[in-house]
Design a protein around this motif. Structure first.
Motif, PDB file in Angstrom:
ATOM      1  N   LYS A 210       1.134  -1.059   0.859  1.00 61.00           N
ATOM      2  CA  LYS A 210       0.121   0.153  -0.180  1.00 61.00           C
ATOM      3  C   LYS A 210       0.638   1.570  -0.093  1.00 61.00           C
ATOM      4  O   LYS A 210      -0.138   2.564  -0.557  1.00 61.00           O
ATOM      5  N   GLN A 211       2.294   1.456   0.479  1.00 66.06           N
ATOM      6  CA  GLN A 211       2.641   2.207   0.871  1.00 66.06           C
ATOM      7  C   GLN A 211       4.178   2.129  -0.571  1.00 66.06           C
ATOM      8  O   GLN A 211       5.505   2.659  -0.941  1.00 66.06           O
ATOM      9  N   SER A 212       3.686   2.071  -2.019  1.00 66.51           N
ATOM     10  CA  SER A 212       4.938   1.387  -2.806  1.00 66.51           C
ATOM     11  C   SER A 212       6.043   2.425  -3.281  1.00 66.51           C
ATOM     12  O   SER A 212       6.813   2.735  -3.622  1.00 66.51           O
TER      13      SER A 212
ATOM     14  N   THR B  26      13.562   6.065  -0.618  1.00 59.43           N
ATOM     15  CA  THR B  26      14.523   5.413  -1.076  1.00 59.43           C
ATOM     16  C   THR B  26      15.129   6.466  -1.934  1.00 59.43           C
ATOM     17  O   THR B  26      17.071   6.743  -1.965  1.00 59.43           O
ATOM     18  N   PHE B  27      15.356   7.264  -2.862  1.00 60.83           N
ATOM     19  CA  PHE B  27      15.914   7.961  -3.660  1.00 60.83           C
ATOM     20  C   PHE B  27      15.848   9.398  -2.934  1.00 60.83           C
ATOM     21  O   PHE B  27      17.613   9.952  -2.884  1.00 60.83           O
TER      22      PHE B  27
ATOM     23  N   LEU C  41      21.319   6.983  10.707  1.00 58.73           N
ATOM     24  CA  LEU C  41      20.795   6.125  10.861  1.00 58.73           C
ATOM     25  C   LEU C  41      20.265   6.111  12.232  1.00 58.73           C
ATOM     26  O   LEU C  41      19.201   5.155  12.685  1.00 58.73           O
ATOM     27  N   TYR C  42      20.920   6.486  13.060  1.00 56.16           N
ATOM     28  CA  TYR C  42      20.192   6.234  14.486  1.00 56.16           C
ATOM     29  C   TYR C  42      19.160   7.701  14.726  1.00 56.16           C
ATOM     30  O   TYR C  42      18.213   7.453  14.894  1.00 56.16           O
ATOM     31  N   PHE C  43      18.773   8.667  13.742  1.00 52.28           N
ATOM     32  CA  PHE C  43      18.360  10.225  14.247  1.00 52.28           C
ATOM     33  C   PHE C  43      16.896   9.230  13.261  1.00 52.28           C
ATOM     34  O   PHE C  43      15.836   9.621  14.082  1.00 52.28           O
ATOM     35  N   PHE C  44      16.985   8.511  12.195  1.00 52.70           N
ATOM     36  CA  PHE C  44      15.672   7.596  12.188  1.00 52.70           C
ATOM     37  C   PHE C  44      15.276   6.495  12.895  1.00 52.70           C
ATOM     38  O   PHE C  44      14.304   6.374  12.345  1.00 52.70           O
ATOM     39  N   THR C  45      15.799   6.239  12.662  1.00 57.97           N
ATOM     40  CA  THR C  45      16.188   4.465  13.287  1.00 57.97           C
ATOM     41  C   THR C  45      16.327   3.904  15.094  1.00 57.97           C
ATOM     42  O   THR C  45      15.434   3.226  15.711  1.00 57.97           O
ATOM     43  N   LYS C  46      16.952   4.662  15.613  1.00 56.03           N
ATOM     44  CA  LYS C  46      17.659   4.273  16.882  1.00 56.03           C
ATOM     45  C   LYS C  46      18.424   3.279  16.880  1.00 56.03           C
ATOM     46  O   LYS C  46      18.840   2.352  18.130  1.00 56.03           O
ATOM     47  N   ILE C  47      18.513   2.951  15.798  1.00 53.54           N
ATOM     48  CA  ILE C  47      20.072   1.472  15.729  1.00 53.54           C
ATOM     49  C   ILE C  47      21.240   2.578  15.957  1.00 53.54           C
ATOM     50  O   ILE C  47      22.005   3.025  15.022  1.00 53.54           O
TER      51      ILE C  47
ATOM     52  N   GLN D 118      12.958   1.368   5.749  1.00 52.90           N
ATOM     53  CA  GLN D 118      11.762   0.278   6.656  1.00 52.90           C
ATOM     54  C   GLN D 118      11.351   0.809   7.333  1.00 52.90           C
ATOM     55  O   GLN D 118       9.840   0.510   7.921  1.00 52.90           O
ATOM     56  N   LYS D 119      12.178   1.036   8.201  1.00 56.08           N
ATOM     57  CA  LYS D 119      11.488   2.292   9.925  1.00 56.08           C
ATOM     58  C   LYS D 119      10.832   3.073   9.187  1.00 56.08           C
ATOM     59  O   LYS D 119       9.396   2.914   9.894  1.00 56.08           O
ATOM     60  N   LEU D 120      10.758   3.088   8.388  1.00 62.65           N
ATOM     61  CA  LEU D 120       9.765   4.986   7.945  1.00 62.65           C
ATOM     62  C   LEU D 120       8.632   4.132   7.620  1.00 62.65           C
ATOM     63  O   LEU D 120       8.057   5.150   7.956  1.00 62.65           O
ATOM     64  N   VAL D 121       8.527   3.133   6.336  1.00 67.96           N
ATOM     65  CA  VAL D 121       7.495   2.731   6.066  1.00 67.96           C
ATOM     66  C   VAL D 121       6.861   1.880   7.148  1.00 67.96           C
ATOM     67  O   VAL D 121       5.834   2.215   7.167  1.00 67.96           O
ATOM     68  N   ARG D 122       7.849   1.510   8.630  1.00 70.13           N
ATOM     69  CA  ARG D 122       6.712   0.261   9.435  1.00 70.13           C
ATOM     70  C   ARG D 122       5.731   1.811  10.057  1.00 70.13           C
ATOM     71  O   ARG D 122       4.895   1.514  10.091  1.00 70.13           O
TER      72      ARG D 122
END
Length: 409
Positions: free
Chosen positions: A73-75, A82-83, A245-251, A403-407
């Motif tokens: 639904k969010q393709s 991504t881009f 990466l950490y700012f958007f996902t906390k990884i 993946q994080k932002l889509v979820r």
């Protein structure tokens, strides 16, 4: 099992460094020729095995990924994210490169005349930006079978995207085709897992070749430039990308390194983002738990289009050559370098000596002497290892962020 392989690759890197240094310091010692021969043999087998599965992995992973994404639904959001992050990560890399070169000014005060031998023996057929764009586009829409046999990654990616869309739009009509492609992708990734078990030996052999065969010529003269480039490339890979990466996902960096190091180490040893795709995909999906449809889309395309380390290097090298030539580039000219380096970093498979051609395009954009590229050739192999590792890390970071932002939605 994944931790065992990761540790074995690290051990392989250190063993390769030690053996390579021993050969470098004792080139005529008994058994040296045999060690070099065996290392060369193992390295060739490893790289050839990666190339063997490269095209099937790209074709099936993108086709299946697009087919699955098209039903998501969010393709469209996945594509845009991504881009967008490809652009953001490369822009940050180029800004870092330009900033560091303006700050440290390597090459300032050195005359090009001391490199007369290198300059006189160097010849390059240059290509203008318009010609580069034309060749780049012509490499996208080609016979897919020709693209596969010639290793034209962009051509294979384009055809894979079209096949993926066709499967998705066909719906139930192509359900069996989608099922077969999923099975073939599974078979291909199984072969990749076997190659991964061999990777510690392949990486070690490649490191032995790299260390033992590097020429020390020009290293002292160019040491400041080498230190700045390696330092900024590592800074981008260890600080900027992990912060993004950490700012958007906390990884955090530790988790990223734990999951990605087999791909990053392989990229460092092979100096090829494309050849590393099979191992990068496996690391992202198995270790970092990125869904296969997102990973299958982001990683293969990123290996061709998202080149943080290369973009940083090409922009920095342009300012370095300007310093050697006694030319001060204005802000406007550096902005031109920014955009040209980003275009050049994407690359154009099928053009002989593509790296030198794209670098020449960056120099041409601001009127710098193309002959000065000869100075960079002796050190290019060393710098290529670092920038390729960061190129691959950038792809992995973008896949995790997407993946994080889509979820979230």
């Amino acid at each position: 099992m994944k931790h065992t392989t990761n540790h074995q690759i690290l051990i392989g890197v250190f063993v390769g460094l030690l053996i390579g240094l021993y050969i470098k310091l004792n080139p005529y010692a008994i058994g040296t020729d045999s060690i070099i021969y065996v290392a060369d043999l193992i390295a060739d087998i490893f790289v050839s095995s990666l190339k063997m599965v490269l095209i099937p992995v790209i074709f099936f992973s993108i086709s299946v990924g697009i087919a699955n994404l098209s039903g998501h639904k969010q393709s469209s959001r996945i594509w845009v994210l991504t881009f967008s992050f490809f652009f953001i990560s490369m822009a940050l890399a180029i800004i870092l490169g330009l900033g560091s070169m303006n700050l440290f000014e390597p090459g300032r005060g050195i005359s090009l005349s001391i490199f007369s031998e290198q300059l006189n023996n160097f010849h390059l057929t240059s290509i203008p930006l318009s010609g580069f764009i034309k060749q780049f586009l012509s490499s996208i829409f080609v016979n897919p079978f020709k693209a596969m046999t010639e290793g034209n990654i962009l051509g294979v990616i384009t055809f894979s995207i079209l096949v993926g869309f066709a499967i998705a739009k066909g719906g139930k009509e192509f359900f069996e085709v989608k099922k077969i492609f999923n099975g073939l992708l599974g078979i291909t990734m199984k072969i990749v897992s076997w190659i991964v078990k061999f990777s510690p030996y392949g990486v070690s052999a490649l490191i032995i070749k790299l260390v033992s065969q590097q020429s020390p010529d020009l290293f002292i003269t160019l040491s400041k430039f080498i230190i700045v480039i390696i330092g900024m490339t590592l800074f981008h890979g260890i600080v900027i990308l992990p912060l993004l990466l950490y700012f958007f996902t906390k990884i955090n960096l530790f988790i990223l390194w734990q999951g990605a190091r087999e791909a990053i180490m392989t990229a460092f040893a092979t100096s090829s983002s494309s050849a590393t795709i099979p191992i990068t995909l496996r690391a992202v999906e198995k270790n970092l738990k990125v869904k296969s449809d997102i990973a299958g889309f982001v990683i293969p395309i990123g290996a061709t289009m998202n080149m943080d380390g290369t973009a940083l290097y090409e922009a920095s090298a342009a300012l370095f050559i300007a310093n050697l030539s006694g030319i001060d580039l204005s802000i406007g000219q550096q902005i031109i370098v920014f955009f040209t380096a980003m275009i050049g970093a994407i690359g154009a498979p099928g053009i002989p000596s593509a790296g030198m051609v794209t670098m020449a395009m960056v120099l041409q954009s601001v009127g710098l002497p193309l002959e000065a590229l000869a100075i960079l050739l002796p050190i290019d192999r060393l710098l290529d290892t670092f920038r390729t590792a960061v190129n691959v890390e950038g792809d992995i970071v973008v896949s995790l962020i997407v993946q994080k932002l889509v979820r979230k939605n």
